[in-house]
Scaffold this active site. Structure first.
Site, short mmCIF file in Angstrom:
data_model
loop_
_atom_site.label_atom_id
_atom_site.label_comp_id
_atom_site.label_asym_id
_atom_site.label_seq_id
_atom_site.Cartn_x
_atom_site.Cartn_y
_atom_site.Cartn_z
CE1 TYR A 220 -33.98 25.78 13.30
CE2 TYR A 220 -32.92 25.20 11.23
CZ TYR A 220 -33.75 26.02 11.96
OH TYR A 220 -34.34 27.10 11.35
N PRO A 221 -28.80 22.25 13.26
CG PRO A 221 -27.64 20.23 12.94
CD PRO A 221 -28.86 20.82 13.62
CG MET A 222 -28.63 25.49 8.23
SD MET A 222 -29.95 26.59 7.64
CE MET A 222 -29.96 26.24 5.88
NE ARG B 25 -27.14 41.07 13.55
CZ ARG B 25 -27.49 40.99 12.27
NH1 ARG B 25 -27.55 42.07 11.53
NH2 ARG B 25 -27.75 39.82 11.73
CG HIS C 158 -32.94 33.86 4.65
ND1 HIS C 158 -33.44 32.71 5.19
CD2 HIS C 158 -32.11 34.38 5.59
CE1 HIS C 158 -32.95 32.54 6.40
NE2 HIS C 158 -32.13 33.54 6.67
O1 76R Z 1 -27.64 39.32 8.88
C1 76R Z 1 -28.76 39.76 8.55
O2 76R Z 1 -29.70 40.04 9.34
C2 76R Z 1 -28.98 39.94 7.14
C3 76R Z 1 -29.92 38.99 6.60
C4 76R Z 1 -29.63 37.53 6.93
C5 76R Z 1 -28.53 36.74 6.52
C6 76R Z 1 -27.32 37.14 5.68
C7 76R Z 1 -30.50 36.71 7.72
C8 76R Z 1 -31.65 37.14 8.34
N1 76R Z 1 -29.98 35.43 7.73
C9 76R Z 1 -28.79 35.43 7.04
C10 76R Z 1 -27.94 34.34 6.84
MN1 76R Z 1 -30.91 33.76 8.46
N2 76R Z 1 -31.82 32.16 9.25
C11 76R Z 1 -31.49 30.86 8.95
C12 76R Z 1 -32.51 30.01 9.48
O3 76R Z 1 -34.91 27.10 8.84
C13 76R Z 1 -34.44 27.62 7.81
O4 76R Z 1 -35.07 27.57 6.72
C14 76R Z 1 -33.11 28.27 7.85
C15 76R Z 1 -32.57 28.50 9.25
C16 76R Z 1 -33.44 30.81 10.13
C17 76R Z 1 -34.69 30.37 10.85
C18 76R Z 1 -32.98 32.16 9.97
C19 76R Z 1 -33.64 33.27 10.48
N3 76R Z 1 -29.42 32.62 7.73
C20 76R Z 1 -28.25 33.05 7.17
C21 76R Z 1 -27.39 31.91 6.93
C22 76R Z 1 -26.00 31.95 6.32
C23 76R Z 1 -26.18 31.76 4.83
C24 76R Z 1 -24.95 31.83 4.00
O5 76R Z 1 -23.99 32.49 4.36
O6 76R Z 1 -24.98 31.17 2.91
C25 76R Z 1 -28.09 30.79 7.32
C26 76R Z 1 -27.63 29.36 7.29
C27 76R Z 1 -29.35 31.24 7.81
C28 76R Z 1 -30.36 30.41 8.28
N4 76R Z 1 -32.39 35.01 9.23
C29 76R Z 1 -32.46 36.38 9.14
C30 76R Z 1 -33.36 34.58 10.13
C31 76R Z 1 -34.04 35.75 10.64
C32 76R Z 1 -35.15 35.71 11.70
C33 76R Z 1 -33.49 36.86 10.02
C34 76R Z 1 -33.85 38.34 10.21
C35 76R Z 1 -32.90 38.91 11.21
C36 76R Z 1 -33.12 40.34 11.50
O7 76R Z 1 -33.37 41.13 10.57
O8 76R Z 1 -33.02 40.67 12.70
#
Ligand code: 76R
Length: 248
Positions: free
Chosen positions: A144-146, A130, A171
């Site tokens: 998109y950035p966030m 990954r 999340h």
């Molecule tokens: O790594 C992992 O799979 C563990 C769970 C996980 C983390 C730690 C995870 C799962 N994400 C993580 C971290 Mn995410 N993610 C986003 C967005 O549009 C929005 O509201 C937010 C944009 C989407 C669409 C998304 C999708 N994620 C993060 C982080 C870092 C946060 C931090 O460190 O503070 C961000 C900014 C972020 C944003 N996330 C998932 C997804 C999806 C689809 C999953 C499931 C992945 C899987 O299980 O294969």
């Protein structure tokens, strides 16, 4: 001070968005256009061989709407390699028909919010894969950035590790229900670019982007703490689509 999340970093990322200079393209001689397309094809071939050797990955998509005409998303071992490939591209005959529209620099990032305690993540082949992902060849891309908000009582960076973990678990659980439909690559850009993360999503059905992003808006971590930049959405540029795009 709250405990910072530990992060693992993989390949560096450059999202390079371009507009096509249609005026120049339609005015150019056929021989000149063919030379430019030959150039583009040799780049695509070169990037494919980097990917085949597992030294990086490149995705090439058209962009719908006026923000850009296409994006090249490059993943490479180092910032130097990204810089070199960007410069080589800029010197090509093909690039003379493009105008930079936007770019984003970041690095593939995994955080430890959902990590198994005690396990060494660098011994886990899934995690290693990954961090250095081969980008999927799915029909659509969304970028998109966030940021995580830092204002008043909604300051993500003042929350305890446990509070953040609980929210990130929720999340992740929503995200997992999209397994197989949406592939997400989170790239960290603190210190590299204007936002804290880049979110790149791939799907065969573009509607799944809307459904996933919308569902996440109701989840606390996005509802209270998510601030978002511009969205870019596009379609995969296969050889056939590419020929269609540039044919006059
Ligand atoms: O790594 C992992 O799979 C563990 C769970 C996980 C983390 C730690 C995870 C799962 N994400 C993580 C971290 Mn995410 N993610 C986003 C967005 O549009 C929005 O509201 C937010 C944009 C989407 C669409 C998304 C999708 N994620 C993060 C982080 C870092 C946060 C931090 O460190 O503070 C961000 C900014 C972020 C944003 N996330 C998932 C997804 C999806 C689809 C999953 C499931 C992945 C899987 O299980 O294969």
């Amino acid at each position: 001070m709250s405990e910072a999340a530990q992060t693992l970093e993989g390949w560096y990322a450059l999202h390079d968005f371009r507009t096509i200079d249609w005026m120049a393209w339609t005015a150019a001689e056929e021989a000149e256009r063919n030379m430019a397309l030959d150039d583009l094809h040799s780049f695509l071939k070169e990037w494919q061989s980097v990917e085949d050797n597992k030294q990086g990955s490149t995705a090439f998509y058209s962009i719908v709407g006026q923000k850009a005409d296409f994006v090249m998303m490059h993943l490479r071992e180092t910032l130097d390699e990204l810089n070199a490939l960007e410069t080589a591209f800029n010197k090509s005959a093909f690039a003379q028909f493009t105008i930079p529209a936007h770019s984003y620099v970041s690095v593939v990032e995994l955080s430890n919010y959902m990590a198994q305690p005690g396990a060494d993540p660098m011994q886990n082949p899934d995690i290693l894969a990954r961090l250095k992902p081969i980008l999927p060849k799915w029909n659509h891309i969304c970028f998109y950035p966030m940021n995580k908000r830092r204002s008043g009582s909604d300051n993500w960076y003042m929350l305890s590790m446990d509070e953040r973990k609980t929210m990130m678990r929720s999340h992740g659980m929503i995200g997992r229900t999209y397994a197989g439909k949406v592939k997400q690559i989170i790239t960290g850009s603190v210190g590299f670019d204007n936002w804290e993360w880049g979110v790149t999503l791939f799907a065969d059905d573009a509607l799944q982007f809307k459904k996933l992003v919308y569902e996440m808006r109701f989840d606390e971590v996005s509802a209270r703490f998510g601030d978002f930049g511009d969205f870019y959405v596009g379609n995969r540029l296969t050889e056939e689509k590419l020929a269609e795009l540039f044919s006059l």
